[in-house]
Structure formats: C-alpha cells, structure tokens
Write a protein that holds these residues in place. Sequence first.
Motif, PDB file in Angstrom:
ATOM      1  N   ARG A  91      24.259 -17.828 -17.998  1.00 20.58           N
ATOM      2  CA  ARG A  91      24.815 -16.568 -18.509  1.00 20.58           C
ATOM      3  C   ARG A  91      24.430 -15.407 -17.603  1.00 20.58           C
ATOM      4  O   ARG A  91      23.295 -15.308 -17.154  1.00 20.58           O
ATOM      5  N   ARG A  92      25.363 -14.507 -17.360  1.00 20.80           N
ATOM      6  CA  ARG A  92      25.149 -13.393 -16.451  1.00 20.80           C
ATOM      7  C   ARG A  92      24.848 -12.117 -17.227  1.00 20.80           C
ATOM      8  O   ARG A  92      25.390 -11.897 -18.298  1.00 20.80           O
ATOM      9  N   ARG A  93      24.044 -11.294 -16.612  1.00 22.72           N
ATOM     10  CA  ARG A  93      23.705 -10.024 -17.273  1.00 22.72           C
ATOM     11  C   ARG A  93      24.865  -9.036 -17.244  1.00 22.72           C
ATOM     12  O   ARG A  93      25.012  -8.214 -18.127  1.00 22.72           O
ATOM     13  N   THR A  94      25.659  -9.078 -16.182  1.00 27.87           N
ATOM     14  CA  THR A  94      26.791  -8.163 -16.045  1.00 27.87           C
ATOM     15  C   THR A  94      28.076  -8.976 -15.893  1.00 27.87           C
ATOM     16  O   THR A  94      28.044 -10.105 -15.403  1.00 27.87           O
ATOM     17  N   PRO A  95      29.200  -8.406 -16.304  1.00 29.18           N
ATOM     18  CA  PRO A  95      30.472  -9.152 -16.220  1.00 29.18           C
ATOM     19  C   PRO A  95      30.963  -9.264 -14.788  1.00 29.18           C
ATOM     20  O   PRO A  95      30.566  -8.490 -13.911  1.00 29.18           O
ATOM     21  N   GLY A  96      31.831 -10.239 -14.566  1.00 28.85           N
ATOM     22  CA  GLY A  96      32.499 -10.348 -13.281  1.00 28.85           C
ATOM     23  C   GLY A  96      31.748 -11.158 -12.253  1.00 28.85           C
ATOM     24  O   GLY A  96      30.747 -11.819 -12.539  1.00 28.85           O
ATOM     25  N   LEU A  97      32.245 -11.070 -11.020  1.00 29.97           N
ATOM     26  CA  LEU A  97      31.626 -11.767  -9.896  1.00 29.97           C
ATOM     27  C   LEU A  97      30.489 -10.945  -9.307  1.00 29.97           C
ATOM     28  O   LEU A  97      30.446  -9.727  -9.450  1.00 29.97           O
ATOM     29  N   ARG A  98      29.587 -11.619  -8.642  1.00 30.07           N
ATOM     30  CA  ARG A  98      28.538 -10.935  -7.891  1.00 30.07           C
ATOM     31  C   ARG A  98      29.098 -10.515  -6.530  1.00 30.07           C
ATOM     32  O   ARG A  98      30.055 -11.087  -6.023  1.00 30.07           O
ATOM     33  N   ARG A  99      28.476  -9.516  -5.942  1.00 29.28           N
ATOM     34  CA  ARG A  99      28.948  -9.045  -4.634  1.00 29.28           C
ATOM     35  C   ARG A  99      28.893 -10.154  -3.594  1.00 29.28           C
ATOM     36  O   ARG A  99      29.789 -10.286  -2.764  1.00 29.28           O
ATOM     37  N   GLU A 100      27.826 -10.955  -3.624  1.00 32.67           N
ATOM     38  CA  GLU A 100      27.710 -12.011  -2.625  1.00 32.67           C
ATOM     39  C   GLU A 100      28.807 -13.062  -2.785  1.00 32.67           C
ATOM     40  O   GLU A 100      29.213 -13.696  -1.812  1.00 32.67           O
ATOM     41  N   GLU A 101      29.318 -13.238  -4.004  1.00 31.08           N
ATOM     42  CA  GLU A 101      30.400 -14.198  -4.230  1.00 31.08           C
ATOM     43  C   GLU A 101      31.712 -13.680  -3.639  1.00 31.08           C
ATOM     44  O   GLU A 101      32.461 -14.438  -3.015  1.00 31.08           O
ATOM     45  N   VAL A 102      31.994 -12.387  -3.835  1.00 32.49           N
ATOM     46  CA  VAL A 102      33.195 -11.805  -3.243  1.00 32.49           C
ATOM     47  C   VAL A 102      33.101 -11.844  -1.721  1.00 32.49           C
ATOM     48  O   VAL A 102      34.066 -12.186  -1.030  1.00 32.49           O
ATOM     49  N   ALA A 103      31.929 -11.501  -1.184  1.00 38.93           N
ATOM     50  CA  ALA A 103      31.744 -11.515   0.269  1.00 38.93           C
ATOM     51  C   ALA A 103      31.978 -12.909   0.832  1.00 38.93           C
ATOM     52  O   ALA A 103      32.632 -13.076   1.868  1.00 38.93           O
TER      53      ALA A 103
ATOM     54  N   LEU B   9      33.839 -15.324  -0.485  1.00 36.53           N
ATOM     55  CA  LEU B   9      35.260 -15.644  -0.604  1.00 36.53           C
ATOM     56  C   LEU B   9      36.084 -14.938   0.474  1.00 36.53           C
ATOM     57  O   LEU B   9      37.099 -15.463   0.935  1.00 36.53           O
ATOM     58  N   ALA B  10      35.650 -13.751   0.875  1.00 37.62           N
ATOM     59  CA  ALA B  10      36.380 -12.971   1.871  1.00 37.62           C
ATOM     60  C   ALA B  10      35.941 -13.282   3.300  1.00 37.62           C
ATOM     61  O   ALA B  10      36.559 -12.804   4.259  1.00 37.62           O
ATOM     62  N   GLY B  11      34.865 -14.066   3.457  1.00 38.33           N
ATOM     63  CA  GLY B  11      34.387 -14.409   4.796  1.00 38.33           C
ATOM     64  C   GLY B  11      33.720 -13.261   5.514  1.00 38.33           C
ATOM     65  O   GLY B  11      33.869 -13.097   6.732  1.00 38.33           O
ATOM     66  N   MET B  12      32.978 -12.432   4.779  1.00 38.23           N
ATOM     67  CA  MET B  12      32.267 -11.309   5.386  1.00 38.23           C
ATOM     68  C   MET B  12      30.819 -11.318   4.920  1.00 38.23           C
ATOM     69  O   MET B  12      30.446 -12.066   4.014  1.00 38.23           O
ATOM     70  N   SER B  13      29.983 -10.489   5.547  1.00 36.96           N
ATOM     71  CA  SER B  13      28.578 -10.425   5.152  1.00 36.96           C
ATOM     72  C   SER B  13      28.439  -9.680   3.833  1.00 36.96           C
ATOM     73  O   SER B  13      29.246  -8.798   3.503  1.00 36.96           O
ATOM     74  N   VAL B  14      27.399 -10.035   3.093  1.00 35.87           N
ATOM     75  CA  VAL B  14      27.130  -9.354   1.826  1.00 35.87           C
ATOM     76  C   VAL B  14      26.838  -7.887   2.073  1.00 35.87           C
ATOM     77  O   VAL B  14      27.274  -7.004   1.315  1.00 35.87           O
ATOM     78  N   ASP B  15      26.106  -7.592   3.144  1.00 37.63           N
ATOM     79  CA  ASP B  15      25.759  -6.206   3.452  1.00 37.63           C
ATOM     80  C   ASP B  15      27.000  -5.369   3.709  1.00 37.63           C
ATOM     81  O   ASP B  15      27.110  -4.234   3.223  1.00 37.63           O
ATOM     82  N   TYR B  16      27.956  -5.932   4.450  1.00 40.62           N
ATOM     83  CA  TYR B  16      29.179  -5.182   4.754  1.00 40.62           C
ATOM     84  C   TYR B  16      29.947  -4.878   3.469  1.00 40.62           C
ATOM     85  O   TYR B  16      30.387  -3.736   3.242  1.00 40.62           O
ATOM     86  N   TYR B  17      30.119  -5.896   2.624  1.00 41.80           N
ATOM     87  CA  TYR B  17      30.859  -5.671   1.381  1.00 41.80           C
ATOM     88  C   TYR B  17      30.120  -4.674   0.483  1.00 41.80           C
ATOM     89  O   TYR B  17      30.745  -3.792  -0.133  1.00 41.80           O
ATOM     90  N   THR B  18      28.808  -4.799   0.398  1.00 41.37           N
ATOM     91  CA  THR B  18      28.018  -3.897  -0.447  1.00 41.37           C
ATOM     92  C   THR B  18      28.187  -2.451  -0.010  1.00 41.37           C
ATOM     93  O   THR B  18      28.332  -1.539  -0.837  1.00 41.37           O
ATOM     94  N   ARG B  19      28.188  -2.225   1.297  1.00 43.28           N
ATOM     95  CA  ARG B  19      28.360  -0.855   1.795  1.00 43.28           C
ATOM     96  C   ARG B  19      29.724  -0.288   1.429  1.00 43.28           C
ATOM     97  O   ARG B  19      29.858   0.910   1.171  1.00 43.28           O
ATOM     98  N   LEU B  20      30.761  -1.143   1.404  1.00 45.00           N
ATOM     99  CA  LEU B  20      32.079  -0.658   0.988  1.00 45.00           C
ATOM    100  C   LEU B  20      32.047  -0.208  -0.461  1.00 45.00           C
ATOM    101  O   LEU B  20      32.633   0.831  -0.817  1.00 45.00           O
TER     102      LEU B  20
END
Length: 280
Positions: A29-41, A43-54
């Motif tokens: 069970r997750r504390r917050t809804p949706g995907l985590r940033r690292e999961e989106v990163a 799936l998109a083939g980018m670094s977690v840091d880059y996506y987080t900064r966006l």
Amino acid sequence: MDRPGLADFLRRRRELLRPEDVGLGAGARRRTPGLRREEVASLAGMSVDYYTRLEQQRGPQPSEQMVAAIARALRCSLDERDHLFHLAGHNAPLRVRRADHVDPAILRVLDRLEDTPAIVVNDLGETLVENRLGAALIGSTVGLPGNERYQPWRWFMTGSERAKYAPEEHDRLARAQVASLRAAVGAAGPGDRRAQQLVADLERESPEFRELWALHEVRSRWEDHKTFVHPELGRIAVDCQVLHTDNRAQALLLFTAPAGTEDAEKLALLGVLGTQTFAG
C-alpha cells in the motif's frame, strides 16, 4: 516553456495513474496516490533527477523526443500530449492518420501482457513499442534509423529480417508485405510522403519488390499463422492475433501457441533466455 504549468500537469497526470495502469504490480500500500517519480522516469527512459527537476520547475527545457517519451509514460491522450508539448515550449506534432504516439488504449493492453509476446506497429510496419517477450521472440526493432525502421524495407533489403522466419514461408510473406504496404498507401492517400518515399526507395533498390508491387495485390497481412526461427529455440509456430485502433493506423500484434504444445513451451522459455542476437 511554461514551467509552473508543466510541473503541475506532470504531477497531476502522475497522481492519476495506478501502477497496474502501466503494467507494474500494485505492491504494498502506498502513502500517496499515483505513480512514484522514479517509476515515471523509468517508463520514459530518463533519469529520476531530470524528471524530478521538471516537476519542481527547475529543469531545462526538454527536447521534443523527451516530451514524447513523457507523454507515452504518462499514458496521455492525443489532446493531453499536444497540451504537454505546448507547456514544454514546442509545437505539437501534426495530427495525421499515422502517428508515432501509441494509442493509450492499445498501450494499456500491452502493459498487461506479461506472458505473451506482443508488439505495436503502425500501418507501414514500423514497431512503435514492444514488450520484453516480443523483443525476445523476434528481436528488438524499436528506434531503428531511416528506412530500417520499416519491416518491408528490412525484408527486401537485408537478410536479417527473413532469417527470423521459416524459409518455406518466405515467398508468401514477401507477397503479404507488399500487399499490406499497398493497402497502407491507398488508405493514406497521395499526400502521405513517408509512405510514398518508402515505396519509391524500394522500387529503386529491390527488383523483387518491383515485381511484386506490379501485381497490385492489396490486403491487410497482420492476422496470420507464422513460424519463427529463434537463434536459441529453433522453430516456433505461432498464431498472430490483432487488435486495431479505430482508424487502423496502429495494431497490437499478439503471438500465441496452443497450450500444452512444444511451441507454447518454447514461448514460455523466452522469458528465461531474454533478447537474443538475430544474425542475418
């Protein structure tokens, strides 16, 4: 580039998605809804840091290719994809019958196919996305340069594509390649430069293609029975089932074999062997 708008859109789209929507296990069970940033990163083939900064309004302007990857990762509709491009400071891709943006409904089905080889292709035979078993069965062809991205070009201009199929099927499949390309060209109309250029290049370079093109055969070729020749497992006979988008510009191809057969056992082994190198 609208940094606040982009950050807000990315966060809200991410929060709307569930892990199972993108082929991930629900897990704990997750504390917050949706995907985590690292999961989106991922799936998109980018670094977690880059996506987080966006998402934090700190990142540089993403390229058009990166925006397209994020739109796919977030399962955006075409309207949402266009909006995302505008937020990132780019013109949205033209909406034509053939689009590189994979239909979200097709992608949701692909995400759930963990034990079935599957790929998504457009009407010119370009593989837009593939699952792990699809790449293991026939070799990865996503992102190839130039005309190599199109299966008809690889079929007539390289030995590697034909080597994936049983020799006794080559004549039938060659005619099917040309008949399907003829159907795609006819459906798209004379303004389709990609299709017209592909045909012109093949007519110039391949005598075999010219001969078959002159027959003027027209038919969709996706639903079929095929025998692949895998570099490790040998011959694998499969049925190809197809799910089309409404405009038939994209198709999800699933490769299956009857349960309990040797071919089904070989398909199951693909997950163990992984992607192989296909020699031409």
